[in-house]
Scaffold this active site. Sequence first.
Site, PDB file in Angstrom:
ATOM      1  N   LYS A 146      -0.168  16.716  -8.658  1.00 41.66           N
ATOM      2  CA  LYS A 146       0.578  16.639  -9.861  1.00 41.66           C
ATOM      3  C   LYS A 146       1.397  17.947 -10.031  1.00 41.66           C
ATOM      4  O   LYS A 146       2.611  17.961 -10.491  1.00 41.66           O
ATOM      5  CB  LYS A 146      -0.469  16.490 -11.103  1.00 41.66           C
ATOM      6  CG  LYS A 146      -0.987  15.008 -11.054  1.00 41.66           C
ATOM      7  CD  LYS A 146       0.086  13.924 -10.681  1.00 41.66           C
ATOM      8  CE  LYS A 146      -0.685  12.531 -11.012  1.00 41.66           C
ATOM      9  NZ  LYS A 146       0.196  11.392 -10.962  1.00 41.66           N
ATOM     10  N   ASN A 178       4.996   6.381 -10.824  1.00 36.66           N
ATOM     11  CA  ASN A 178       3.714   6.439 -11.833  1.00 36.66           C
ATOM     12  C   ASN A 178       2.323   6.357 -11.052  1.00 36.66           C
ATOM     13  O   ASN A 178       1.256   6.747 -11.384  1.00 36.66           O
ATOM     14  CB  ASN A 178       4.042   4.890 -12.321  1.00 36.66           C
ATOM     15  CG  ASN A 178       2.588   4.993 -13.320  1.00 36.66           C
ATOM     16  OD1 ASN A 178       2.318   5.925 -14.439  1.00 36.66           O
ATOM     17  ND2 ASN A 178       1.817   3.873 -12.728  1.00 36.66           N
ATOM     18  N   ASP A 206       1.106  -0.990  -0.041  1.00 36.10           N
ATOM     19  CA  ASP A 206      -0.030  -0.024  -0.063  1.00 36.10           C
ATOM     20  C   ASP A 206       0.836   1.136  -0.227  1.00 36.10           C
ATOM     21  O   ASP A 206       1.534   1.511   0.845  1.00 36.10           O
ATOM     22  CB  ASP A 206      -0.872  -0.107   1.254  1.00 36.10           C
ATOM     23  CG  ASP A 206      -1.950   1.259   1.281  1.00 36.10           C
ATOM     24  OD1 ASP A 206      -1.652   2.127   0.566  1.00 36.10           O
ATOM     25  OD2 ASP A 206      -2.786   1.117   2.001  1.00 36.10           O
ATOM     26  N   TYR A 235      -6.234  16.614  -7.292  1.00 40.19           N
ATOM     27  CA  TYR A 235      -5.476  15.960  -8.312  1.00 40.19           C
ATOM     28  C   TYR A 235      -4.430  16.879  -8.956  1.00 40.19           C
ATOM     29  O   TYR A 235      -3.248  16.530  -8.971  1.00 40.19           O
ATOM     30  CB  TYR A 235      -6.101  15.341  -9.358  1.00 40.19           C
ATOM     31  CG  TYR A 235      -5.513  14.362 -10.307  1.00 40.19           C
ATOM     32  CD1 TYR A 235      -5.037  13.390  -9.989  1.00 40.19           C
ATOM     33  CD2 TYR A 235      -5.451  14.530 -11.623  1.00 40.19           C
ATOM     34  CE1 TYR A 235      -4.137  12.336 -10.538  1.00 40.19           C
ATOM     35  CE2 TYR A 235      -4.865  13.664 -12.666  1.00 40.19           C
ATOM     36  CZ  TYR A 235      -4.126  12.787 -12.056  1.00 40.19           C
ATOM     37  OH  TYR A 235      -3.430  11.863 -13.043  1.00 40.19           O
TER      38      TYR A 235
END
Length: 238
Positions: A146, A78, A52, A142
């Site tokens: 990023k 990734n 995890d 998100y």
Amino acid sequence: MSGFSRRAAVITGGSNGIGAAITQRLRADGFRTIVLDLMEPACPADRFHKVDLAEADALAGLCAMLAAEEEVTCLVNNAGIVVPAALEELELADFDRLMHINLRPSIVCARAFLPVMKALGGGRIVMNTSRVTKGKELRTLYSATKGAAQSMARTWALELGQHGITVNCVAPGPIATDAFWRNNPPGAERTQEIINRVPVRRLGTGEDVANAVSFFCAPEAGFVTGQTLFVCGGVTAG
């Protein structure tokens, strides 16, 4: 020993979707591939560890073990999840969740493998970020993770260049993965609008992204660092 060479590559979230395409491509390029994920890889990998990624201590322990056992000269950060929500509707609890999956593992893994890369004379670190860093509705959290990854990569590029370690980002646009279809149902008007806005008039594939990762991970890419390559079919051009 000096100079980067293809030895072992660690891919977080490398079991499915874009991650599986990256794993497959790096294996074809000559890397020994090591996948860290919760799910079994959908493609051949040389080594797989179920973990995890949100559990920092467990991940750090696993990476320490791998650093002692493998010649890791490549790290592809990734892993990532999306929780779409408008600003007024987002849950603050999701802030920690996304930061702990989308961003923190990059730090944990990089810190573990840097001594190996330095000892072997060089390395490659690639972040899988996203076109959403240019702005996209319903992606507050998100895009925050990023965007932070891209900023962090530039900092690392400055710190690590002297050791022959490059750090770059691949930022996909709309890619036809299971995650994309979950957030953009096939046949929906909004989904078709997304496809129509792509100048090359198609969605991207995991292989499109893997090609870009492969470039950054090549020995010949040693003079490219601190960069973000948008794999978006031209969406970010306008």
